[in-house]
Write a protein that holds these residues in place. Structure first.
Motif, mmCIF file in Angstrom:
data_model
loop_
_atom_site.group_PDB
_atom_site.id
_atom_site.type_symbol
_atom_site.label_atom_id
_atom_site.label_comp_id
_atom_site.label_asym_id
_atom_site.label_seq_id
_atom_site.Cartn_x
_atom_site.Cartn_y
_atom_site.Cartn_z
ATOM 1 N N ARG A 214 2.413 -46.537 18.357
ATOM 2 C CA ARG A 214 1.422 -46.256 19.387
ATOM 3 C C ARG A 214 0.054 -46.866 19.115
ATOM 4 N NH1 ARG A 214 3.288 -40.011 19.401
ATOM 5 N NH2 ARG A 214 4.040 -40.711 17.375
ATOM 6 N N GLY A 215 -0.302 -47.013 17.833
ATOM 7 C CA GLY A 215 -1.598 -47.607 17.504
ATOM 8 C C GLY A 215 -1.746 -49.016 18.042
ATOM 9 N N ILE A 216 -0.609 -49.692 18.253
ATOM 10 C CA ILE A 216 -0.615 -51.035 18.829
ATOM 11 C C ILE A 216 -0.163 -51.002 20.289
ATOM 12 C CG2 ILE A 216 0.461 -53.324 18.764
ATOM 13 C CD1 ILE A 216 0.617 -53.027 15.706
ATOM 14 N N THR A 217 0.990 -50.401 20.535
ATOM 15 C CA THR A 217 1.597 -50.504 21.867
ATOM 16 C C THR A 217 0.846 -49.727 22.938
ATOM 17 O OG1 THR A 217 3.124 -48.674 21.375
ATOM 18 C CG2 THR A 217 3.880 -50.919 20.901
ATOM 19 N N ARG A 218 0.035 -48.745 22.545
ATOM 20 C CA ARG A 218 -0.725 -47.980 23.541
ATOM 21 C C ARG A 218 -2.225 -48.273 23.474
ATOM 22 N NH1 ARG A 218 2.238 -41.992 23.570
ATOM 23 N NH2 ARG A 218 4.382 -42.785 23.759
ATOM 24 N N ALA A 219 -2.565 -49.315 22.741
ATOM 25 C CA ALA A 219 -3.973 -49.705 22.658
ATOM 26 C C ALA A 219 -4.404 -50.400 23.943
ATOM 27 C CB ALA A 219 -4.189 -50.639 21.472
ATOM 28 N N GLU A 220 -5.690 -50.336 24.239
ATOM 29 C CA GLU A 220 -6.215 -51.000 25.436
ATOM 30 C C GLU A 220 -6.062 -52.510 25.318
ATOM 31 O OE1 GLU A 220 -10.415 -51.298 27.954
ATOM 32 O OE2 GLU A 220 -10.091 -49.663 26.519
ATOM 33 N N ASP A 221 -6.360 -53.053 24.139
ATOM 34 C CA ASP A 221 -6.147 -54.477 23.859
ATOM 35 C C ASP A 221 -5.119 -54.547 22.739
ATOM 36 O OD1 ASP A 221 -6.226 -57.106 22.871
ATOM 37 O OD2 ASP A 221 -8.310 -57.375 23.482
ATOM 38 N N ARG A 222 -3.865 -54.773 23.110
ATOM 39 C CA ARG A 222 -2.779 -54.653 22.135
ATOM 40 C C ARG A 222 -2.776 -55.795 21.117
ATOM 41 N NH1 ARG A 222 2.027 -52.275 26.002
ATOM 42 N NH2 ARG A 222 1.767 -54.240 27.159
ATOM 43 N N LEU A 223 -3.136 -56.983 21.531
ATOM 44 C CA LEU A 223 -3.215 -58.097 20.593
ATOM 45 C C LEU A 223 -4.310 -57.847 19.565
ATOM 46 C CD1 LEU A 223 -2.453 -60.850 19.552
ATOM 47 C CD2 LEU A 223 -3.898 -61.869 21.339
ATOM 48 N N GLN A 224 -5.444 -57.391 20.006
ATOM 49 C CA GLN A 224 -6.543 -57.096 19.087
ATOM 50 C C GLN A 224 -6.153 -55.984 18.118
ATOM 51 O OE1 GLN A 224 -10.261 -54.942 20.410
ATOM 52 N NE2 GLN A 224 -11.216 -56.906 19.909
ATOM 53 N N ALA A 225 -5.469 -54.966 18.621
ATOM 54 C CA ALA A 225 -5.027 -53.869 17.760
ATOM 55 C C ALA A 225 -4.032 -54.373 16.712
ATOM 56 C CB ALA A 225 -4.391 -52.772 18.606
ATOM 57 N N TYR A 226 -3.107 -55.229 17.132
ATOM 58 C CA TYR A 226 -2.140 -55.807 16.199
ATOM 59 C C TYR A 226 -2.848 -56.573 15.083
ATOM 60 C CZ TYR A 226 1.324 -59.188 14.499
ATOM 61 O OH TYR A 226 2.116 -59.972 13.702
#
Length: 239
Positions: A214-226
């Protein structure tokens, strides 16, 4: 599979949601965890599709049944081309040995045999839950070490555990490979996880791989979170 992978938990309800996510991550070789929700919805084809795109796949179905059923199931799963599969260590040594037999029998000639790891105790399990609800006496760490020992005796690659247990397990079993879920950035909501840690803490604990959902897949900007998780986990932008 490259050293120190970060597996993204693809907990999507459909192929369309997954495709949208992959579009946002375009150009990157990813390590993807396909769990029950997506696999049950889309079937084996989802593994083929991800492998055709060049991604590594951890098929997270946590098999736990009588040895013959697990063996026959692994024969089928081996043909899909996943890089990593798993079982529950609490199924016992014979069941885990049967899983390995199935993987060897089912893997097509010329194709790499999938690695197999065993779940020790879910990272949503607390010591209190283990003692009071599951009626397993003793310390949670001792139970994890015991189950990890069974997995190694059965010839598996390693185990799923929390980062709180990796150093203990590597001291007990030097060749063990550990995968750690329950990864959160500092200050993030733990959700339904209990034994959590940050990517940096997991690295310091010397775990071999982590799972982030969820920290990546539910982030507003998923690439940035990754990219944020990757940088904290391995210290560089893993494009």
């Amino acid at each position: 599979m490259q050293p120190n992978p970060l597996f993204i938990a693809c907990d999507f309800s459909s192929r369309a949601e997954l495709d949208q996510f992959l579009k946002e991550m375009e150009g990157r070789h990813l390590h993807l965890k396909v769990g029950m929700e997506l696999f049950y919805k889309e079937g084996p084809e989802i593994v083929h599709a991800l492998k055709e795109k060049g991604h590594s796949v951890f098929l997270d179905l946590k098999l736990h049944d009588i040895p013959e059923t697990v063996k026959r199931s692994m024969i089928q799963l081996a043909a899909l081309g996943a890089d990593l599969v798993n079982v529950h260590a609490s199924g016992g040594i014979r069941m885990m040995e049967a899983a390995m037999e199935g993987l060897h029998q089912g893997t097509p000639k010329g194709q790499a045999i999938p690695s197999c790891i065993a779940v020790t105790q879910l990272t949503s399990t607390s010591a209190l839950m283990m003692n009071e609800e599951l009626k397993i006496a003793g310390f949670l760490e001792d139970q994890v070490r015991h189950l990890a020992g069974l997995a190694m005796q059965a010839g598996l690659k390693g185990v799923v555990c929390s980062s709180m247990e990796t150093e203990m397990l590597k001291a007990a079993y030097p060749s063990i490979w550990t995968l750690t879920p329950g990864i959160r950035l500092k200050g993030s909501d733990a959700g339904d996880q209990v034994r959590v840690c940050t990517p940096g803490e997991a690295r310091q604990a010397k775990t071999d791989a982590i799972v982030v959902g969820r920290g990546i897949t539910r982030a507003e900007d998923r690439l940035q979170a990754y990219e944020h998780y990757i940088k904290e986990w391995v210290g560089y932008d893993n494009q």
